[in-house]
Design a protein around this motif. Sequence first.
Motif, PDB file in Angstrom:
ATOM      1  N   PRO A   1       0.834  -1.213   0.000  1.00 53.21           N
ATOM      2  CA  PRO A   1       0.000   0.000   0.000  1.00 53.21           C
ATOM      3  C   PRO A   1       0.863   1.254   0.000  1.00 53.21           C
ATOM      4  O   PRO A   1       1.966   1.273   0.527  1.00 53.21           O
ATOM      5  CB  PRO A   1      -0.793  -0.123   1.313  1.00 53.21           C
ATOM      6  N   ASP A   2       0.337   2.327  -0.583  1.00 58.87           N
ATOM      7  CA  ASP A   2       1.081   3.583  -0.648  1.00 58.87           C
ATOM      8  C   ASP A   2       1.209   4.240   0.720  1.00 58.87           C
ATOM      9  O   ASP A   2       2.178   4.917   1.000  1.00 58.87           O
ATOM     10  CB  ASP A   2       0.404   4.557  -1.618  1.00 58.87           C
ATOM     11  N   SER A   3       0.212   4.088   1.576  1.00 58.33           N
ATOM     12  CA  SER A   3       0.210   4.786   2.854  1.00 58.33           C
ATOM     13  C   SER A   3       1.034   4.032   3.885  1.00 58.33           C
ATOM     14  O   SER A   3       0.851   2.829   4.068  1.00 58.33           O
ATOM     15  CB  SER A   3      -1.222   4.931   3.379  1.00 58.33           C
ATOM     16  N   PRO A   4       1.958   4.730   4.590  1.00 59.97           N
ATOM     17  CA  PRO A   4       2.731   4.073   5.644  1.00 59.97           C
ATOM     18  C   PRO A   4       1.846   3.814   6.848  1.00 59.97           C
ATOM     19  O   PRO A   4       0.779   4.406   6.988  1.00 59.97           O
ATOM     20  CB  PRO A   4       3.823   5.091   5.964  1.00 59.97           C
ATOM     21  N   PRO A   5       2.285   2.924   7.751  1.00 60.25           N
ATOM     22  CA  PRO A   5       1.521   2.703   8.980  1.00 60.25           C
ATOM     23  C   PRO A   5       1.412   3.997   9.777  1.00 60.25           C
ATOM     24  O   PRO A   5       2.227   4.901   9.635  1.00 60.25           O
ATOM     25  CB  PRO A   5       2.361   1.657   9.731  1.00 60.25           C
ATOM     26  N   PRO A   6       0.403   4.097  10.638  1.00 59.71           N
ATOM     27  CA  PRO A   6       0.248   5.323  11.453  1.00 59.71           C
ATOM     28  C   PRO A   6       1.385   5.473  12.451  1.00 59.71           C
ATOM     29  O   PRO A   6       2.107   4.519  12.744  1.00 59.71           O
ATOM     30  CB  PRO A   6      -1.092   5.099  12.166  1.00 59.71           C
TER      31      PRO A   6
ATOM     32  N   ALA B   1       9.671   6.063   5.133  1.00 56.33           N
ATOM     33  CA  ALA B   1       8.907   6.169   6.380  1.00 56.33           C
ATOM     34  C   ALA B   1       9.696   5.581   7.547  1.00 56.33           C
ATOM     35  O   ALA B   1       9.718   6.139   8.654  1.00 56.33           O
ATOM     36  CB  ALA B   1       7.562   5.458   6.232  1.00 56.33           C
ATOM     37  N   PHE B   2      10.371   4.453   7.304  1.00 58.91           N
ATOM     38  CA  PHE B   2      11.224   3.845   8.327  1.00 58.91           C
ATOM     39  C   PHE B   2      12.383   4.772   8.673  1.00 58.91           C
ATOM     40  O   PHE B   2      12.657   5.044   9.852  1.00 58.91           O
ATOM     41  CB  PHE B   2      11.737   2.498   7.806  1.00 58.91           C
ATOM     42  N   ALA B   3      13.068   5.289   7.650  1.00 57.08           N
ATOM     43  CA  ALA B   3      14.232   6.147   7.886  1.00 57.08           C
ATOM     44  C   ALA B   3      13.825   7.432   8.604  1.00 57.08           C
ATOM     45  O   ALA B   3      14.541   7.909   9.493  1.00 57.08           O
ATOM     46  CB  ALA B   3      14.923   6.470   6.564  1.00 57.08           C
TER      47      ALA B   3
ATOM     48  N   ALA C   1       4.249  -1.293  17.984  1.00 58.14           N
ATOM     49  CA  ALA C   1       4.959  -0.024  18.130  1.00 58.14           C
ATOM     50  C   ALA C   1       5.977   0.188  17.018  1.00 58.14           C
ATOM     51  O   ALA C   1       6.358   1.321  16.734  1.00 58.14           O
ATOM     52  CB  ALA C   1       5.654   0.034  19.491  1.00 58.14           C
ATOM     53  N   TYR C   2       6.391  -0.916  16.382  1.00 58.15           N
ATOM     54  CA  TYR C   2       7.413  -0.829  15.338  1.00 58.15           C
ATOM     55  C   TYR C   2       6.825  -1.175  13.973  1.00 58.15           C
ATOM     56  O   TYR C   2       7.470  -1.818  13.141  1.00 58.15           O
ATOM     57  CB  TYR C   2       8.593  -1.735  15.702  1.00 58.15           C
ATOM     58  N   ALA C   3       5.604  -0.710  13.740  1.00 66.25           N
ATOM     59  CA  ALA C   3       4.886  -1.056  12.511  1.00 66.25           C
ATOM     60  C   ALA C   3       5.647  -0.644  11.254  1.00 66.25           C
ATOM     61  O   ALA C   3       5.642  -1.358  10.251  1.00 66.25           O
ATOM     62  CB  ALA C   3       3.500  -0.412  12.524  1.00 66.25           C
ATOM     63  N   LYS C   4       6.318   0.506  11.291  1.00 67.77           N
ATOM     64  CA  LYS C   4       7.062   0.933  10.100  1.00 67.77           C
ATOM     65  C   LYS C   4       8.258   0.015   9.839  1.00 67.77           C
ATOM     66  O   LYS C   4       8.669  -0.182   8.697  1.00 67.77           O
ATOM     67  CB  LYS C   4       7.504   2.394  10.241  1.00 67.77           C
ATOM     68  N   GLY C   5       8.839  -0.543  10.896  1.00 66.31           N
ATOM     69  CA  GLY C   5       9.891  -1.535  10.713  1.00 66.31           C
ATOM     70  C   GLY C   5       9.348  -2.816  10.131  1.00 66.31           C
ATOM     71  O   GLY C   5       9.950  -3.410   9.223  1.00 66.31           O
TER      72      GLY C   5
END
Length: 297
Positions: free
Chosen positions: A8-13, A50-52, A89-93
Amino acid sequence: MAAPDTPPDSPPPISAVEMPSGKDAGTENFPVGSVLLPARLRPHVARFYAFARAIDDIADSPDLDAAAKIDRLQGFEEAITGRDTTDPAYAKGHALRVSLEATGVPAIHGVELIAAFKQDAVKGRYATWAEMMDYCRLSAAPVGRYLIDLHGGSRAGYASSDALCVALQVINHLQDCQDDFRVLDRVYLPADWLAAEGASVSDLDRAACTPGLRRVLDRCLEGTRRLLDAARPLPGDIIDRRLGLEAAVIVSIAQTLTGRLARQDPLAQRVKLGKAATAFCAARACAAYLMVPGAYR
């Protein structure tokens, strides 16, 4: 490399461990996931960014102590390497790990970024240009290496990409030298050069550069020009032509910003490019890349 599944284009919240700074791709000096890149890969670039951004904001937060920063950064490392696959808590990871698995890009690029930001949590001074270059390679080169791996590689390895990424990092440090000192007590200038030019870190708190500090900045800019000379072949080295085109644009922007930093005082004003100047850099680079044989050799 495995065929990428488009995420998906949208990163996690934003999660509870993140420390959002308000920065996003639109505030960066250089294009992030721009339309120049293949559409099928842009969502993967967005996940990496988003991660960086999340780990950079943690490292730069003035509201966390060093131990808390390192603990949160370690959580992201466990998420992207798969040692933890469940902590929300680490959804972007976790999102990046899924992307890496889909594309076949190794996690080492993210792990090295985390190592750089752990260093930021505990180190705020650099004794020499060489020591600063080691930090910049750790904190910036992984981004270029990730993009090269995602887009199918480079004919000449990582060397020209590393040079460009390190140059971009130095440019960013010079733009932000006063804020880094005032807010985070970090100085990304070689201490031996400051001493040799009769300058001190306290000069960064002034309204304008002292002559000695100006000479230190100029020495850093000379090093940046050498890095950009080494980076010049990069657009032609990259196998994917669309990433090569984006690299050409970034080289052009970096050269222009380097020139502005040589003429303007980053303590007296924010040295940046407006939309018109950025568009001119992009048009010039695209024309050279597409129409001038051997422009990037």
